[in-house]
Write an enzyme that holds these catalytic residues in place. Structure first.
Site, PDB file in Angstrom:
ATOM      1  CG  LEU A 194     -99.932  39.352  44.056  1.00 21.85           C
ATOM      2  CD1 LEU A 194     -98.931  38.726  45.008  1.00 21.85           C
ATOM      3  CD2 LEU A 194     -99.750  38.799  42.646  1.00 21.85           C
ATOM      4  CG  ASP A 195    -107.524  38.511  46.315  1.00 28.62           C
ATOM      5  OD1 ASP A 195    -107.948  37.830  45.350  1.00 28.62           O
ATOM      6  OD2 ASP A 195    -108.020  38.441  47.450  1.00 28.62           O
TER       7      ASP A 195
END
Length: 201
Positions: free
Chosen positions: A102-103
């Site tokens: 997610l990043d």
């Protein structure tokens, strides 16, 4: 909830919220320590002290991919594809273990002996076999330019399957930065104005 007095972490209870997040953080460290992939940073140890919890990761001294891209004003296609495939392999491994990063972005990728290594699991999300989130973080908006539109509005429902597309979008945006040396536009700009293919010419 948290504060710091010299080396000791202070905390309020907020209805047990601090203890709940600390427990989830420790579980998250254990989950990360089980990941064994050459392109994922290793968790070496986790422990509690100073009224809080920590985990220790291996040190990678090669600098991050973002700095490397900017030093070279973008990378050749072959080198970009090499790093792309290495991070794609790491993501495939994570996704097979029901985990989202997610990043994904160049500053969260380190270089070690010419290979890409994924770091910074601060936004990562682990799901159990029933699709329930196990890790302490909530899914946030990610980094502008690297996060897809749906990431900011995700509410945790994975009844249609693990939303791997959020990591895949960010991997594509990372490829864009590698090839062009330019940060990709935010997803909403691409939605409204179209993909900036002229940057890739």
């Amino acid at each position: 909830i948290n504060g710091r007095e010299k080396t000791v972490v202070t905390c309020g209870s907020k209805g047990g919220l601090y203890e709940d997040y600390k427990r989830k953080f420790i579980r998250e460290a254990k989950i990360l320590s089980k990941l064994d992939h050459p392109n994922i940073v290793k968790v070496l140890e986790s422990f509690e002290t100073n009224n809080t919890a920590y985990y220790v990761m291996e040190y990678i001294d090669g600098g991050n991919l973002n700095e490397y891209i900017e030093q070279h004003n973008g990378l050749p296609e072959a080198e970009s594809l090499k790093y792309f495939k290495e991070i794609a392999s790491a993501l495939s491994y994570m996704h097979s273990h029901k985990m989202l990063h997610l990043d994904i972005k160049p500053s969260n990728i380190m270089l070690r002996d010419g290979s890409a290594v994924l770091i910074d699991f601060g936004l990562s999300k682990q799901f159990d076999d029933d699709g329930n989130p196990e890790s302490s973080t909530t899914i946030g908006g990610g980094t502008p330019g690297y996060a897809p539109l749906e990431q900011a509005n995700f509410h945790g429902d994975i009844s249609y399957g693990l939303p791997m597309t959020m990591d895949i979008y960010a991997l594509g945006a990372t490829m864009f930065k590698m090839l062009t040396g330019v940060c990709p536009p935010e997803a909403s700009v691409i939605l409204n104005n179209g993909f900036p293919s002229n940057e890739l010419v």
